[in-house]
Design an enzyme around this catalytic site. Structure first.
Site, PDB file in Angstrom:
ATOM      1  N   ARG A 136     -15.852  25.943-109.395  1.00 52.73           N
ATOM      2  CA  ARG A 136     -17.317  24.929-110.469  1.00 52.73           C
ATOM      3  C   ARG A 136     -18.698  24.978-109.501  1.00 52.73           C
ATOM      4  O   ARG A 136     -18.014  25.513-108.291  1.00 52.73           O
ATOM      5  CB  ARG A 136     -16.367  23.788-110.646  1.00 52.73           C
ATOM      6  CG  ARG A 136     -15.699  22.890-109.690  1.00 52.73           C
ATOM      7  CD  ARG A 136     -15.929  23.175-108.008  1.00 52.73           C
ATOM      8  NE  ARG A 136     -17.049  21.343-108.546  1.00 52.73           N
ATOM      9  CZ  ARG A 136     -18.258  21.985-107.858  1.00 52.73           C
ATOM     10  NH1 ARG A 136     -18.315  22.314-106.467  1.00 52.73           N
ATOM     11  NH2 ARG A 136     -19.520  20.913-107.578  1.00 52.73           N
ATOM     12  N   GLY A 137     -18.727  24.205-109.658  1.00 50.77           N
ATOM     13  CA  GLY A 137     -20.786  24.056-109.180  1.00 50.77           C
ATOM     14  C   GLY A 137     -21.735  25.564-109.891  1.00 50.77           C
ATOM     15  O   GLY A 137     -20.670  26.382-110.411  1.00 50.77           O
ATOM     16  N   ALA A 138     -22.310  25.028-111.317  1.00 52.99           N
ATOM     17  CA  ALA A 138     -22.948  26.417-111.656  1.00 52.99           C
ATOM     18  C   ALA A 138     -23.609  27.509-111.074  1.00 52.99           C
ATOM     19  O   ALA A 138     -22.876  28.195-111.500  1.00 52.99           O
ATOM     20  CB  ALA A 138     -25.024  25.332-112.064  1.00 52.99           C
ATOM     21  N   ARG A 168     -17.227  27.262-120.281  1.00 55.93           N
ATOM     22  CA  ARG A 168     -17.742  26.280-120.033  1.00 55.93           C
ATOM     23  C   ARG A 168     -19.430  26.020-120.730  1.00 55.93           C
ATOM     24  O   ARG A 168     -20.120  26.744-120.628  1.00 55.93           O
ATOM     25  CB  ARG A 168     -17.692  25.946-118.605  1.00 55.93           C
ATOM     26  CG  ARG A 168     -16.232  25.579-117.510  1.00 55.93           C
ATOM     27  CD  ARG A 168     -16.734  24.751-117.220  1.00 55.93           C
ATOM     28  NE  ARG A 168     -17.117  23.175-116.256  1.00 55.93           N
ATOM     29  CZ  ARG A 168     -17.196  22.771-115.082  1.00 55.93           C
ATOM     30  NH1 ARG A 168     -17.308  23.378-114.788  1.00 55.93           N
ATOM     31  NH2 ARG A 168     -17.315  21.319-115.598  1.00 55.93           N
ATOM     32  N   GLN A 227     -16.027  15.483-107.488  1.00 53.99           N
ATOM     33  CA  GLN A 227     -15.673  16.156-106.831  1.00 53.99           C
ATOM     34  C   GLN A 227     -16.585  16.087-105.089  1.00 53.99           C
ATOM     35  O   GLN A 227     -16.917  16.578-104.004  1.00 53.99           O
ATOM     36  CB  GLN A 227     -17.329  17.128-107.321  1.00 53.99           C
ATOM     37  CG  GLN A 227     -16.865  17.781-108.230  1.00 53.99           C
ATOM     38  CD  GLN A 227     -16.432  17.462-109.364  1.00 53.99           C
ATOM     39  OE1 GLN A 227     -16.273  16.490-109.302  1.00 53.99           O
ATOM     40  NE2 GLN A 227     -16.226  17.571-110.642  1.00 53.99           N
ATOM     41  N   ASP A 269     -27.260  22.226-113.086  1.00 52.52           N
ATOM     42  CA  ASP A 269     -26.494  22.578-113.904  1.00 52.52           C
ATOM     43  C   ASP A 269     -27.226  23.572-115.041  1.00 52.52           C
ATOM     44  O   ASP A 269     -27.542  24.652-115.598  1.00 52.52           O
ATOM     45  CB  ASP A 269     -25.801  22.049-114.788  1.00 52.52           C
ATOM     46  CG  ASP A 269     -23.888  21.849-113.669  1.00 52.52           C
ATOM     47  OD1 ASP A 269     -24.272  20.820-113.169  1.00 52.52           O
ATOM     48  OD2 ASP A 269     -23.422  22.569-113.699  1.00 52.52           O
ATOM     49  N   LYS A 318     -24.092  16.228-112.974  1.00 54.64           N
ATOM     50  CA  LYS A 318     -23.167  15.772-112.644  1.00 54.64           C
ATOM     51  C   LYS A 318     -22.951  14.633-113.651  1.00 54.64           C
ATOM     52  O   LYS A 318     -24.420  14.037-113.326  1.00 54.64           O
ATOM     53  CB  LYS A 318     -22.916  16.036-111.386  1.00 54.64           C
ATOM     54  CG  LYS A 318     -21.277  15.173-111.640  1.00 54.64           C
ATOM     55  CD  LYS A 318     -19.745  15.793-112.730  1.00 54.64           C
ATOM     56  CE  LYS A 318     -19.434  16.870-112.509  1.00 54.64           C
ATOM     57  NZ  LYS A 318     -18.631  17.426-113.691  1.00 54.64           N
TER      58      LYS A 318
HETATM   59  O1  MRU Z   1     -18.370  19.812-113.023  1.00 56.20           O
HETATM   60  P1  MRU Z   1     -19.112  20.820-112.345  1.00 56.20           P
HETATM   61  O2  MRU Z   1     -18.143  20.730-110.468  1.00 56.20           O
HETATM   62  O3  MRU Z   1     -18.495  22.086-112.687  1.00 56.20           O
HETATM   63  O4  MRU Z   1     -20.331  20.302-111.529  1.00 56.20           O
HETATM   64  C1  MRU Z   1     -20.845  20.331-110.607  1.00 56.20           C
HETATM   65  C2  MRU Z   1     -22.738  19.790-110.648  1.00 56.20           C
HETATM   66  O5  MRU Z   1     -22.765  19.072-111.278  1.00 56.20           O
HETATM   67  C3  MRU Z   1     -23.282  20.328-109.726  1.00 56.20           C
HETATM   68  O6  MRU Z   1     -23.996  19.326-108.881  1.00 56.20           O
HETATM   69  C4  MRU Z   1     -24.477  21.761-110.230  1.00 56.20           C
HETATM   70  O7  MRU Z   1     -23.486  22.772-110.582  1.00 56.20           O
HETATM   71  C5  MRU Z   1     -24.937  21.916-109.045  1.00 56.20           C
HETATM   72  S1  MRU Z   1     -24.221  23.244-107.817  1.00 56.20           S
HETATM   73  C6  MRU Z   1     -24.942  23.375-106.614  1.00 56.20           C
END
Ligand code: MRU
Length: 343
Positions: free
Chosen positions: A45-47, A88, A195, A236, A247
């Protein structure tokens, strides 16, 4: 640290983030469907990390195809891309990476399929390596904003775990720490998927960067007490007008920061900037399962059975709350992005 995502021996290997911090396990994906499931179920996860993973998923799917003619091969590839893109909806890096793989494929028309398969893998590897390089550049620019002795509030995990390595917001923290600045991170736990507690706290402790865990509701009181000097989060998707999707809970942090006169910074690479989306209102917000809210990490229920639940995974922080956006090209005001990133 085990890499968040890598290609090894014809497989995509993912550090399974759904099991952290209790278990450090690697998920070996041998087909693109498993890669897609891992993204949907947030094992990765994470963009930026899901963008890189999807690109490797496209390359993995390509290797398995038996089609020998370009037309049929390309048609099957579109199916693989659509499958990965449907995992997603909010992080634009996913679609950015898949589009880049599609462009690479289109540019290879006329080449033998065996060559195309190899080149698609090269392209996915390049996306991975560029992600790490962009994070390091972001770190160099962003570290200038952090002074010795400061405490930084972060939300969710925008670290090495959320990228191919080094991190966006936590990359800036890492760079400041590597410069010898004595800093501390306050990590919001980030309900409901935690997270901040499970990943940010773990990742920073691995690197021995001072971190203190708080629940999301504590940030306001700590700001009022003068114990937070700046906020630093990832993104994201950033719309052309500088609105930032991140998030759920990020918007609350930004409003609190403004009320207390504390700078609110967003760190994100160009793959997160979506100039085709005019404002935050157009950003699709993922709605996740109620069970994430009615229990903590799939454990015992914390709410009455059958209660009505809302679970948007992201929110939008309007540009006016964002002090600046840290990118690999420098630090910009939100309204400057549209001109700076028009390619
Ligand atoms: O739902 P997630 O854990 O994928 O959400 C991640 C976030 O919101 C992060 O802050 C975002 O992707 C930036 S990661 C460098």
């Amino acid at each position: 640290m085990i890499p968040t995502v890598e290609w090894r021996d014809g497989t995509v290997r993912l550090l399974d983030q759904s099991r952290l911090p209790e278990q450090v396990e690697v998920l070996v994906c041998r087909d693109y469907e498993t890669v897609a499931r891992a993204i949907r179920e947030m094992k990765v996860r994470g963009a930026p990390a899901i963008g890189v993973t999807a690109a490797l998923g496209v390359a993995l799917g390509a290797q398995s195809l038996a089609e020998a003619r370009y037309e049929e091969f390309a048609k099957a590839m579109m199916g693989i891309c659509d499958h990965l893109a449907a995992t997603r909806p909010t992080a634009v890096n996913l679609f950015w990476a898949i589009e880049r793989m599609k462009r690479a494929l289109a540019g290879l028309r006329g080449e033998p399929v065996a060559v195309i398969k190899r080149r698609l893998l090269d392209e996915a590897q390049r996306i991975l390596e560029e992600d790490i390089a962009m994070n390091k550049a972001m770190g160099r620019h962003g570290a200038e904003l952090i002074r010795d002795g400061q405490t930084i509030l972060t939300h969710c995990n925008a670290g090495a775990l959320a990228t191919a390595g080094y991190g966006t917001a936590l990359g800036v923290v890492r760079a400041a720490w590597e410069q010898g600045k004595k800093i501390r991170v306050l990590a919001d736990e980030t309900r409901p998927v935690l997270q901040g507690a499970r990943l940010t706290a773990w990742e920073l402790m691995q690197d021995k960067i001072p971190v203190t865990l708080i629940t999301d509701s504590m940030a306001g009181a700590l700001m009022r007490q003068g114990r937070i000097h700046l906020c630093l989060v990832g993104a994201d998707r950033i719309a052309a007008n500088g609105d930032v999707a991140n998030k759920i809970g990020t918007y609350s942090v930004a409003v609190l920061a403004k009320a207390h006169g504390i700078p609110f910074y967003v760190a994100a690479p160009h793959s997160t900037i979506d100039l085709a989306t005019r404002s935050g209102e157009e950003i699709p917000i993922e709605q996740r399962a109620p069970q994430e809210v009615t229990s903590v990490c799939g454990g015992a229920p914390v709410a009455p059975l059958g209660v009505d639940v809302l679970n948007p995974a992201f929110d939008v922080t309007p540009a006016e709350y964002v002090t600046a956006i840290i990118t690999e090209r420098g630090v910009f005001k939100p309204h400057e992005l549209a001109t700076r990133f028009r390619s």
